[in-house]
Scaffold this motif. Structure first.
Motif, PDB file in Angstrom:
ATOM      1  N   SER A  88       7.764 -19.173  -6.018  1.00  0.00           N
ATOM      2  CA  SER A  88       7.927 -18.887  -4.585  1.00  0.00           C
ATOM      3  C   SER A  88       8.427 -20.078  -3.767  1.00  0.00           C
ATOM      4  CB  SER A  88       6.624 -18.357  -3.995  1.00  0.00           C
ATOM      5  OG  SER A  88       5.603 -19.328  -4.120  1.00  0.00           O
ATOM      6  N   THR A  89       8.214 -21.298  -4.228  1.00  0.00           N
ATOM      7  CA  THR A  89       8.644 -22.482  -3.460  1.00  0.00           C
ATOM      8  C   THR A  89       9.860 -23.176  -4.079  1.00  0.00           C
ATOM      9  OG1 THR A  89       7.117 -23.913  -4.660  1.00  0.00           O
ATOM     10  CG2 THR A  89       6.300 -22.877  -2.631  1.00  0.00           C
ATOM     11  N   TYR A  90      10.533 -22.521  -4.998  1.00  0.00           N
ATOM     12  CA  TYR A  90      11.669 -23.135  -5.691  1.00  0.00           C
ATOM     13  C   TYR A  90      12.942 -23.012  -4.859  1.00  0.00           C
ATOM     14  CZ  TYR A  90       8.949 -23.515 -10.003  1.00  0.00           C
ATOM     15  OH  TYR A  90       8.023 -23.858 -10.949  1.00  0.00           O
ATOM     16  N   LYS A  91      13.887 -23.933  -5.076  1.00  0.00           N
ATOM     17  CA  LYS A  91      15.155 -23.902  -4.336  1.00  0.00           C
ATOM     18  C   LYS A  91      16.102 -22.826  -4.868  1.00  0.00           C
ATOM     19  CE  LYS A  91      15.349 -28.639  -2.704  1.00  0.00           C
ATOM     20  NZ  LYS A  91      16.108 -29.884  -2.694  1.00  0.00           N
ATOM     21  N   THR A  92      16.118 -22.611  -6.182  1.00  0.00           N
ATOM     22  CA  THR A  92      17.079 -21.689  -6.789  1.00  0.00           C
ATOM     23  C   THR A  92      16.418 -20.425  -7.328  1.00  0.00           C
ATOM     24  OG1 THR A  92      18.638 -23.434  -7.322  1.00  0.00           O
ATOM     25  CG2 THR A  92      18.785 -21.452  -8.636  1.00  0.00           C
ATOM     26  N   PHE A  93      15.324 -20.550  -8.043  1.00  0.00           N
ATOM     27  CA  PHE A  93      14.659 -19.382  -8.616  1.00  0.00           C
ATOM     28  C   PHE A  93      14.051 -18.517  -7.521  1.00  0.00           C
ATOM     29  CE2 PHE A  93      13.466 -21.426 -12.988  1.00  0.00           C
ATOM     30  CZ  PHE A  93      14.801 -21.540 -13.298  1.00  0.00           C
ATOM     31  N   ARG A  94      14.150 -17.198  -7.699  1.00  0.00           N
ATOM     32  CA  ARG A  94      13.533 -16.247  -6.782  1.00  0.00           C
ATOM     33  C   ARG A  94      12.445 -15.420  -7.460  1.00  0.00           C
ATOM     34  NH1 ARG A  94      15.224 -19.400  -3.912  1.00  0.00           N
ATOM     35  NH2 ARG A  94      16.806 -19.201  -2.320  1.00  0.00           N
ATOM     36  N   GLN A  95      12.595 -15.176  -8.776  1.00  0.00           N
ATOM     37  CA  GLN A  95      11.600 -14.372  -9.485  1.00  0.00           C
ATOM     38  C   GLN A  95      11.832 -14.478 -10.985  1.00  0.00           C
ATOM     39  OE1 GLN A  95      11.740 -10.230  -8.411  1.00  0.00           O
ATOM     40  NE2 GLN A  95       9.918  -9.697  -9.596  1.00  0.00           N
ATOM     41  N   VAL A  96      10.743 -14.483 -11.745  1.00  0.00           N
ATOM     42  CA  VAL A  96      10.799 -14.401 -13.205  1.00  0.00           C
ATOM     43  C   VAL A  96       9.997 -13.163 -13.587  1.00  0.00           C
ATOM     44  CG1 VAL A  96      10.284 -15.506 -15.408  1.00  0.00           C
ATOM     45  CG2 VAL A  96      10.914 -16.918 -13.432  1.00  0.00           C
ATOM     46  N   ALA A  97      10.663 -12.181 -14.204  1.00  0.00           N
ATOM     47  CA  ALA A  97      10.018 -10.911 -14.558  1.00  0.00           C
ATOM     48  C   ALA A  97      10.122 -10.658 -16.057  1.00  0.00           C
ATOM     49  CB  ALA A  97      10.655  -9.760 -13.785  1.00  0.00           C
ATOM     50  N   TRP A  98       9.132  -9.997 -16.592  1.00  0.00           N
ATOM     51  CA  TRP A  98       9.054  -9.658 -18.008  1.00  0.00           C
ATOM     52  C   TRP A  98       9.878  -8.402 -18.275  1.00  0.00           C
ATOM     53  CZ3 TRP A  98       7.424 -12.081 -22.152  1.00  0.00           C
ATOM     54  CH2 TRP A  98       7.090 -11.379 -23.306  1.00  0.00           C
TER      55      TRP A  98
END
Length: 182
Positions: free
Chosen positions: A130-140
């Motif tokens: 949630s606080t990353y500059k580039t990543f928005r979500q990691v889903a399985w």
């Protein structure tokens, strides 16, 4: 004082004769990163299983790490219009302006017993970004026939690199770095 004026006169004359020219401007890559956004893959298969998924923030990029119990070998990481579940092909909902489908050629179960070696606590938020500059979500997206797939929602289609690292111990890691900008 005579030396300074002599040097200044020499530089002005060299500029006038075209012997000294300013350097041409060149676009340097962000943070010295020379990555691209095309698919990256290694088709080798491994019976070594997935043990964990984690992430980290760095100055120039965000990192996703898949820990493997044994030697990490094969993978396929690419931008897709939608990430789909292994086996069913159903789309995974992801936040972000672009989506990376990350497939480790390792199961998340013991191939001899079928027992799970990694089960995310939350399939929609495998790791908190949630606080990353580039990543928005990691889903399985699942583990099927020796492949484990994750959906990685990112801010935009940005350059990335993929590599494997040995250790700790007999384990290894599949690493995906996505730059914060071009």
């Amino acid at each position: 004082m005579k030396k300074v004026s002599a040097w200044l006169t020499g530089i002005i004359m060299a500029l006038g004769l075209g012997l000294l020219v300013p350097g041409t401007a060149s676009a340097a890559s962000y943070c010295g990163l020379a990555w691209g956004s095309l698919a990256k893959s290694n088709q080798a298969m491994s019976a070594a299983s997935v043990a964990n998924v984690r992430s980290g923030k760095y100055y120039c990029f965000d990192r996703l790490v898949i820990d493997i119990r044994g030697k990490a070998t094969g993978y396929n990481v690419r931008y897709v219009s939608k990430v789909v579940q292994d086996g069913s092909g159903l789309p995974i909902k992801l936040r972000g302006g672009a989506f990376l489908q990350v497939t480790a050629h390792s199961p998340s179960y013991d191939s001899a017993t079928g027992k799970a070696t990694f089960v995310p606590a939350n399939r929609s938020e495998v790791t908190n970004v949630s606080t990353y500059k580039t990543f928005r979500q990691v889903a399985w997206a699942g583990s099927f026939e020796g492949h484990t797939t994750l959906g990685l929602g990112v801010r935009a289609r940005l350059p990335f690199k993929v590599f494997t690292l040995a250790g700790p111990g007999n384990g290894s890691r599949l690493v995906i770095d996505v730059a914060h900008q071009w």
